[in-house]
Design a protein around this motif. Structure first.
Motif, PDB file in Angstrom:
ATOM      1  N   PRO B 300       0.833  -1.205   0.000  1.00 37.99           N
ATOM      2  CA  PRO B 300       0.000   0.000   0.000  1.00 37.99           C
ATOM      3  C   PRO B 300       0.867   1.255   0.000  1.00 37.99           C
ATOM      4  CG  PRO B 300      -0.044  -1.092   2.142  1.00 37.99           C
ATOM      5  CD  PRO B 300       0.653  -2.008   1.208  1.00 37.99           C
ATOM      6  N   ARG B 302       2.669   4.608   0.821  1.00 38.70           N
ATOM      7  CA  ARG B 302       3.244   5.058   2.089  1.00 38.70           C
ATOM      8  C   ARG B 302       2.718   6.437   2.473  1.00 38.70           C
ATOM      9  NH1 ARG B 302       8.638   3.269   2.080  1.00 38.70           N
ATOM     10  NH2 ARG B 302       8.730   1.144   1.295  1.00 38.70           N
ATOM     11  N   PRO B 303       2.761   6.739   3.771  1.00 39.69           N
ATOM     12  CA  PRO B 303       2.509   8.124   4.182  1.00 39.69           C
ATOM     13  C   PRO B 303       3.610   9.013   3.625  1.00 39.69           C
ATOM     14  CG  PRO B 303       2.481   6.630   6.078  1.00 39.69           C
ATOM     15  CD  PRO B 303       3.010   5.848   4.917  1.00 39.69           C
ATOM     16  N   ILE B 304       3.304  10.290   3.420  1.00 42.10           N
ATOM     17  CA  ILE B 304       4.328  11.191   2.899  1.00 42.10           C
ATOM     18  C   ILE B 304       4.787  12.153   3.975  1.00 42.10           C
ATOM     19  CG2 ILE B 304       3.559  11.071   0.511  1.00 42.10           C
ATOM     20  CD1 ILE B 304       2.072  13.691   0.956  1.00 42.10           C
ATOM     21  N   LYS B 305       5.983  12.615   3.855  1.00 47.50           N
ATOM     22  CA  LYS B 305       6.542  13.602   4.772  1.00 47.50           C
ATOM     23  C   LYS B 305       7.315  14.614   3.935  1.00 47.50           C
ATOM     24  CE  LYS B 305       5.480  13.095   8.876  1.00 47.50           C
ATOM     25  NZ  LYS B 305       5.116  11.799   9.394  1.00 47.50           N
ATOM     26  N   GLU B 617       8.518   1.766   9.466  1.00 49.38           N
ATOM     27  CA  GLU B 617       7.760   0.641   9.992  1.00 49.38           C
ATOM     28  C   GLU B 617       8.651  -0.518  10.427  1.00 49.38           C
ATOM     29  OE1 GLU B 617       4.808   0.176  10.996  1.00 49.38           O
ATOM     30  OE2 GLU B 617       4.249   2.214  10.465  1.00 49.38           O
ATOM     31  N   ARG B 620       9.956  -0.832  14.361  1.00 51.26           N
ATOM     32  CA  ARG B 620       9.242  -1.206  15.559  1.00 51.26           C
ATOM     33  C   ARG B 620       9.310  -2.711  15.804  1.00 51.26           C
ATOM     34  NH1 ARG B 620       4.882   1.079  16.998  1.00 51.26           N
ATOM     35  NH2 ARG B 620       5.132   3.214  16.389  1.00 51.26           N
TER      36      ARG B 620
END
Ligand SMILES: Nc1ncnc2c1ncn2[C@@H]1O[C@H](COP(=O)(O)OP(=O)(O)OP(=O)(O)O)[C@@H](O)[C@H]1O
Ligand SMILES: [Mg+2]
Lengths: 259, 620
Positions: B300, B302-305, B617, B620
């Protein structure tokens, strides 16, 4: 107590199927009302009409006396209604906290703004909300990798972001472990008590329903067949009949593992 | 009256080949959900193969035997393509399949050129049908009458196959409920292959059967493609009666258009399509498409920064290096990099709407070419100075995007893509056919920058500032609340609507914004070239942008410009060779199958695996 939600003669058919058939009820201020019924009874269809995802075939829904039937979901949301979905709906490309921030950005009417960085906006408030549902430690995780139960909790945090007066929760504990379920409903009961929110929810786990609901309504094949206090419903022969011919089932916690 | 009737007959005759090709495309789409952009190429192959066979096989039997054989051979070629290229990407989003079939177009173009040469081939006339007959005093070719007679038989045979035979029932079941067919234990992949054979064979048949009327040439593939798409979309994707009706409507319309309104035939066709789709968003006989049917490829998104300090410094350094090109490099390098920069902005604007918004537009060239033409028209007719024209270009393109977006966003998925394509073609045909104003095929020329910017070097810096600024602006928008809301609408429109976001309006604004940014690129383009031609509005230009976004990586922020730079550079290198299309096509197909994450996505993966980049990810 005043009525927050008034539903009058609400009906919806799909072709020949009457999914919801002449349903009327009232949800009062500060009440935690359960809507129960077997699979396919029409609970989700009911929720979809309350929040505007579906247009009723006939009937009226009023929020604080004002008619909201025919409004779009986003307009109903602005009037202070929050909901969670039976099948979770979250933004899978964002982090957990960004999901909540998105709701806050929309609440403050900033979605067309192109100047600030979105991931910095309303961060503190978003973290507070995540803390309420016990998700603060996972705030920066990618939403797509969350466990199902955590997604459900995230959805609750999102639904609370605009300080709703009314909360609609479609099977909030589906797919959770039994202990998690009790905890989540306890949390919901606390929110209802502390923040003066009213709440309508559906649930298949009768332990959860009997432990927390203030009042219960029973839906079967689109029709409301009973309504009343927990004790009244527990001892209602007609309700027992609907639930697999009575007896055993009110203790059977794992009726359905909904996915 | 006689003339009228004769024209009607010509229209009906032309509908024959069009129907065969369109029904093939429609069948393939109905069952496999693949929009086969290479369908025109199979039509072209049918013509060439048929031509060769007709040289060998004699007489009446030879002629019709050649037509039939051409269909079968093309069908078999289709099977090869299906097995090698499409099977690996069935579960992927539309864009992957589009890009794969576009690769096939390029490969077939060059193979045809290799085998049959660049000369147009004059089709042999059909033995026994060479004459004309007089109907109400008007001459009508006998072959036309034969075609009019044959087409219903083909349609009927197809109808019989689909409704009365077991295979047909399976095909129909697959069209209506794909999961159920799988559950019935039917081998889905061979069903798909079979349908692909049939669809391509129909295209080949269409190509061969029109030989006596149109011959064979290397432009046939794209020429028919537009009409075929219009037909299929008007008729409804997956509907045979729809395809027949629409083929007749379009063909007859074309014939009458040529006689009575010769300047607007193409425009007319697209206008009909737009009108039909406004009232019936899924075509005359089409069924509603469920959006979001297509799967995901890979992990999926990814979040963006926003970029950290290190990356920002890197970008700044890269920009400084770019700025040094005019000082250090050759004039050739300056011109090439100017081209690349402009193209990168164009691609980045599509990336914004496609990557962030999930809006797969097949017609983004409308805004690039649109911006270019707005600037060029103002300069030509109002002697507008460059500075003003560069502002008017995005305004014009943005305005066009507002209007086009309003119509297109009424539908979703494949239909959205088709509508955007139709509008781009509408603009193209407007420009192409209104030669008095737009110069038509000859384009608009002598549009040069203002005196101060007329040297290559100064114009390079102007381009660098505007394009880098535009790309950074798009990037910033992705991180702003607006970009987030756009992603929210894409990820879950249900949730977004339930939290006060007007998803359609957000997408509409994004469409207009992306259109305006493409217009900026278009404006710069005119002044860098000094001229503009209709091909800046062509399908091929829209596809270039799509391919670039894809090559760069759909699920990445930088995919647009990285892909743009690599694509333009590769193309500049490859076009020195004779068969560069073949190489480019194979390259594209290879990327689709082997590296679906694109350049940026693959590099990121590599970086994470080797530990240069860290993945949040994993820790963790
Ligand atoms: N979009 C639809 N089209 C046709 N029928 C529908 C549609 N949505 C619901 N139904 C039918 O309406 C009836 C009620 O469905 P609904 O989802 O409301 O039940 P439910 O009480 O929420 O069940 P569950 O406990 O499984 O969630 C079912 O018979 C269902 O098949
Ligand atoms: Mg339900």
């Amino acid at each position: 107590m005043s009525a927050v939600l008034t539903v009058e003669h609400l009906s919806r058919s799909f072709g020949a199927i009457k999914a919801v058939d002449d349903v009327s009820f009232v949800l009062r201020q500060g009440e935690l009302l359960a809507l129960i019924g077997p699979n396919g009874a029409g609970k989700s269809t009911c929720f979809n009409m309350l929040m505007g995802q579906l247009k009723p075939t006939s009937g009226v829904v009023k929020l604080n006396g004002e008619k909201i039937t025919g409004l779009a979901p986003r307009q109903i949301w602005r009037k202070g209604v929050g909901r969670t979905f039976q099948i979770t709906a979250t933004y899978s490309s964002m982090t957990v906290i960004e999901n909540v921030q998105m709701a806050l950005i929309s609440y403050h009417r900033r979605i067309y703004s192109m100047l600030p960085y979105a991931h910095r906006m309303y961060w503190g408030r978003a973290l507070e909300l995540l803390d309420t549902v016990g998700m603060a430690d996972q705030a920066d995780r990618h939403c797509a990798v969350l466990a199902y139960g955590d997604l459900k909790r995230l959805e609750l945090a999102v639904a609370l972001a605009h300080d709703p007066k009314l909360l609609l929760m479609d099977e909030p504990t589906a797919g959770m472990a039994p202990r998690e379920r009790i905890a989540l409903m306890q949390l919901t009961a606390d929110i209802v008590r502390d923040q003066g929110v009213s709440c309508l929810f559906t649930e298949h786990d009768m332990d959860v329903v009997f432990a927390h609901a203030h009042r219960i309504m029973v839906l079967n094949r689109g029709q409301l067949i009973a309504g009343g206090s927990v004790d009244e419903i527990r001892n209602n022969p007609q309700v027992q009949e609907v639930y697999l011919g009575g007896g055993m089932l009110f203790n059977a916690a794992e009726e359905k593992a909904d996915a | 009256m006689g003339l009228f009737f004769a024209q009607l007959l010509t229209g009906l005759a032309n509908a024959g080949a069009l129907f065969m090709v369109a029904s093939g495309l429609s069948l393939i789409f109905g069952v496999t959900r693949i929009v086969n952009f290479a369908h025109g190429s199979f039509y072209m192959l049918g013509a060439y193969v048929g031509y060769t066979l007709m040289q060998v096989l004699p007489g009446v039997v030879g002629f019709w035997g050649a037509v039939l054989l051409a269909g079968i051979i093309v069908g078999l070629i289709g099977v090869i393509v299906e097995i090698c290229v499409l099977r690996p990407v069935y579960s992927a989003p539309e864009l992957f399949q589009l890009v794969a079939t576009f690769g096939v177009i390029l490969v077939i173009q060059d193979l045809t050129l290799m085998i049959w040469g660049a000369e147009d081939l004059l089709g042999p006339r059909a033995p026994g049908l060479k004459g004309i007959v007089r109907i109400m005093d008007e001459p009508v070719p006998q072959y036309d009458l034969a075609l009019i007679a044959i087409t219903p038989f083909v349609a009927f045979a197809l109808w019989y196959l689909i409704t009365k035979t077991r295979v047909g029932i399976l095909v129909r079941a697959a069209t209506q409920d794909r999961e159920m067919v799988g559950a019935l234990g039917v081998n889905q992949s061979w069903l798909f292959t079979g349908v692909f054979f049939l669809g391509c064979a129909l295209a080949g048949l269409g190509g061969a059967v029109q030989l006596p009327k149109g011959g064979a040439d290397l432009l046939m593939d794209f020429n028919i493609l537009t009409s075929v798409f219009v037909v299929v979309v008007i008729g409804g994707m997956g509907s045979l009666p729809g395809a027949y009706l629409a083929a007749v409507i379009i063909s007859v319309l074309n014939v009458f258009g040529v006689s009575y309104m010769p300047k607007s035939t193409l425009v007319l066709m697209f206008l009909v399509m737009v009108v039909v789709l406004m009232f019936r968003p899924f075509g005359l006989f089409g069924r509603e498409e469920v959006a979001g049917e297509h799967g995901q490829v890979g992990e999926p998104e990814r979040p963006i920064k926003p970029a950290g300090l290190k990356i920002r410094l890197l970008v700044a350094a890269a920009l400084v290096l770019l700025g040094l090109i005019p000082v250090m490099g050759s004039n050739f390098a300056v011109v090439l990099v100017t081209d690349i920069l402009i193209f990168c902005l164009f691609a980045a604007s599509l990336q914004f709407m496609l990557g962030m918004g999930g809006l797969v537009s097949f017609g983004h060239a409308a805004f690039f070419g649109g911006g270019a033409y707005v600037a060029a028209l103002f300069v030509t007719y109002a002697h507008t100075p460059m500075e003003l024209a560069l502002i008017l270009a995005p305004l014009g393109a943005g305005l066009a995007a507002v209007l086009i977006g309003w119509v297109c966003l009424r539908s979703t998925g494949v239909y959205f893509a088709m509508l955007t394509l139709a509008f781009a073609q509408l603009l193209w045909s407007l420009v192409f056919q209104w030669g008095d104003i737009t110069g038509g095929d000859d384009g608009l020329v002598n549009i040069w920058p203002s005196a101060w910017a007329s040297s290559n070097m100064v114009f390079f810096y102007l381009t660098l500032v505007i394009c880098a600024g535009g790309i950074l602006l798009l990037r910033h928008a992705a991180h702003s609340p607006f970009g987030y809301a756009l992603r929210a609408a894409r990820d879950s429109s249900r949730q977004a609507e339930a939290m006060g976001i007007n998803t359609k309006r957000i997408q509409w604004v994004a469409f207009a914004f992306a259109g305006a940014m493409a217009g900026v690129a278009g404006g710069l383009f005119v002044f860098s070239k000094g001229s503009v031609f209709p091909n800046e509005l062509e399908i091929a230009r829209s596809f270039d942008a799509l391919i670039v976004v894809f090559l760069g990586g759909v699920k990445t922020l930088s995919g647009g410009w990285v892909g743009g730079a690599s694509f333009e550079a590769t193309k500049d290198y490859l076009t020195r060779f004779e068969y560069w299309r073949l190489a480019l096509g194979l390259l594209i197909i290879a990327v689709v199958i082997l590296a679906p994450e694109g350049i940026v996505g693959s590099l990121r993966k590599l970086g994470e695996r080797t530990g240069i980049l860290n993945n949040a990810e994993d820790k963790r």
